[in-house]
Write a protein that holds these residues in place. Structure first.
Motif, PDB file in Angstrom:
ATOM      1  N   PHE A 103       4.665   1.356 -36.863  1.00 37.34           N
ATOM      2  CA  PHE A 103       5.101   2.434 -35.984  1.00 37.34           C
ATOM      3  C   PHE A 103       3.905   3.143 -35.372  1.00 37.34           C
ATOM      4  O   PHE A 103       3.049   3.664 -36.090  1.00 37.34           O
ATOM      5  N   ASN A 104       3.827   3.139 -34.042  1.00 35.19           N
ATOM      6  CA  ASN A 104       2.738   3.795 -33.306  1.00 35.19           C
ATOM      7  C   ASN A 104       3.312   4.525 -32.117  1.00 35.19           C
ATOM      8  O   ASN A 104       4.285   4.079 -31.521  1.00 35.19           O
ATOM      9  N   THR A 105       2.702   5.664 -31.768  1.00 36.60           N
ATOM     10  CA  THR A 105       3.107   6.341 -30.539  1.00 36.60           C
ATOM     11  C   THR A 105       1.865   6.722 -29.751  1.00 36.60           C
ATOM     12  O   THR A 105       0.773   6.875 -30.311  1.00 36.60           O
ATOM     13  N   ALA A 106       2.057   6.911 -28.435  1.00 36.38           N
ATOM     14  CA  ALA A 106       0.957   7.359 -27.579  1.00 36.38           C
ATOM     15  C   ALA A 106       0.844   8.873 -27.603  1.00 36.38           C
ATOM     16  O   ALA A 106      -0.213   9.434 -27.318  1.00 36.38           O
ATOM     17  N   GLN A 107       1.943   9.563 -27.928  1.00 41.46           N
ATOM     18  CA  GLN A 107       2.013  11.024 -27.880  1.00 41.46           C
ATOM     19  C   GLN A 107       2.270  11.600 -29.275  1.00 41.46           C
ATOM     20  O   GLN A 107       2.869  10.935 -30.102  1.00 41.46           O
ATOM     21  N   PRO A 108       1.855  12.871 -29.497  1.00 40.26           N
ATOM     22  CA  PRO A 108       2.259  13.551 -30.737  1.00 40.26           C
ATOM     23  C   PRO A 108       3.789  13.663 -30.792  1.00 40.26           C
ATOM     24  O   PRO A 108       4.437  13.671 -29.739  1.00 40.26           O
ATOM     25  N   LEU A 109       4.347  13.757 -31.984  1.00 40.06           N
ATOM     26  CA  LEU A 109       5.807  13.806 -32.092  1.00 40.06           C
ATOM     27  C   LEU A 109       6.229  14.574 -33.334  1.00 40.06           C
ATOM     28  O   LEU A 109       5.405  14.870 -34.199  1.00 40.06           O
ATOM     29  N   TRP A 110       7.531  14.914 -33.389  1.00 41.76           N
ATOM     30  CA  TRP A 110       8.125  15.457 -34.608  1.00 41.76           C
ATOM     31  C   TRP A 110       8.477  14.284 -35.504  1.00 41.76           C
ATOM     32  O   TRP A 110       9.248  13.412 -35.100  1.00 41.76           O
TER      33      TRP A 110
END
Ligand code: MN
Ligand code: MN
Length: 216
Positions: A103-110
């Motif tokens: 699991f990876n994201t480009a943006q910060p998240l909750w």
């Protein structure tokens, strides 16, 4: 602005469907504009719960990027269990009780991860933390999800958080959770109505191990 979509994993179980409904409700109470959807039709057990508590199944979608650019994931985080085009949208929230993998994201998240027996237990606690009342019908569904994931609080994954949540939700829903739980689990084992493929695929999840895709 388009609605954010909230959804659980493919081949949805009762928790995947219910956690999407419950987390969308929670987020909308806090001012979001979200809609729960599902990546498949509800199974027999979930249909039994929906019928008992008079709730409509979330709309089924195959892809998400055709209608939104933001999504919230519940009851899963691994992309291979998610919408096939999840890489084309921004994941703004995750609520999950599984391991975190690939699991990876480009943006910060909750991201809310708690090692409980059920994702709906986490959402129950989130509602408590923000003093958000859970409607009777939704409480019945959340209770059903916990009974489903913990096999009536008997599975080794069950925590005291799940026990407390089931008891509190049963009170709101006004049902005897043990009596109801046995009937619901029995409705889910009605294999007569299913094809062989549905039985085999019903509880299957896809994992990637050492570059090899496996279905368990
Ligand atoms: Mn699940
Ligand atoms: Mn679950």
């Amino acid at each position: 602005m388009s609605k954010e979509l909230v959804f659980g994993h493919q081949n949805p179980d009762t928790d995947a469907i219910t956690a999407a409904m419950a987390f969308s409700y929670y987020e909308n109470q806090l001012g979001a504009n979200s809609e729960p959807v599902a990546l498949g039709e509800p199974n027999e057990e979930t249909q039994y719960a929906l019928k008992t508590f008079n709730m409509k199944a979330p709309r089924v979608v195959k892809t998400v990027s055709n209608e939104t650019d933001k999504v919230m994931l519940v009851d899963h985080n691994e992309p291979q269990q998610s919408a096939p085009d999840v890489d084309k949208v921004t994941v703004t929230h995750v609520v999950d009780h599984h391991r975190i993998a690939n699991f990876n994201t480009a943006q910060p998240l909750w991201y809310t991860a708690r090692p409980y027996g059920c994702c709906s237990t986490i959402i129950f606690e989130l509602c408590q933390e923000k003093n958000i009342d859970i409607p009777k019908d939704l409480a019945g569904m959340m209770m059903s999800a916990i009974i489903s994931d913990t096999l009536l609080l008997k599975s080794p994954t069950t925590t005291f958080h799940d026990e407390e949540a089931v008891k509190a939700l049963a009170k709101i829903a006004g049902v005897d959770y043990e009596d109801y739980g046995l009937k619901m689990l029995k409705a889910g084992t009605n294999v007569d109505a299913k094809s062989d493929n549905e039985i085999v695929d019903g509880d299957a999840k896809t994992f990637t191990l050492g570059g090899v895709k496996m279905r368990v």
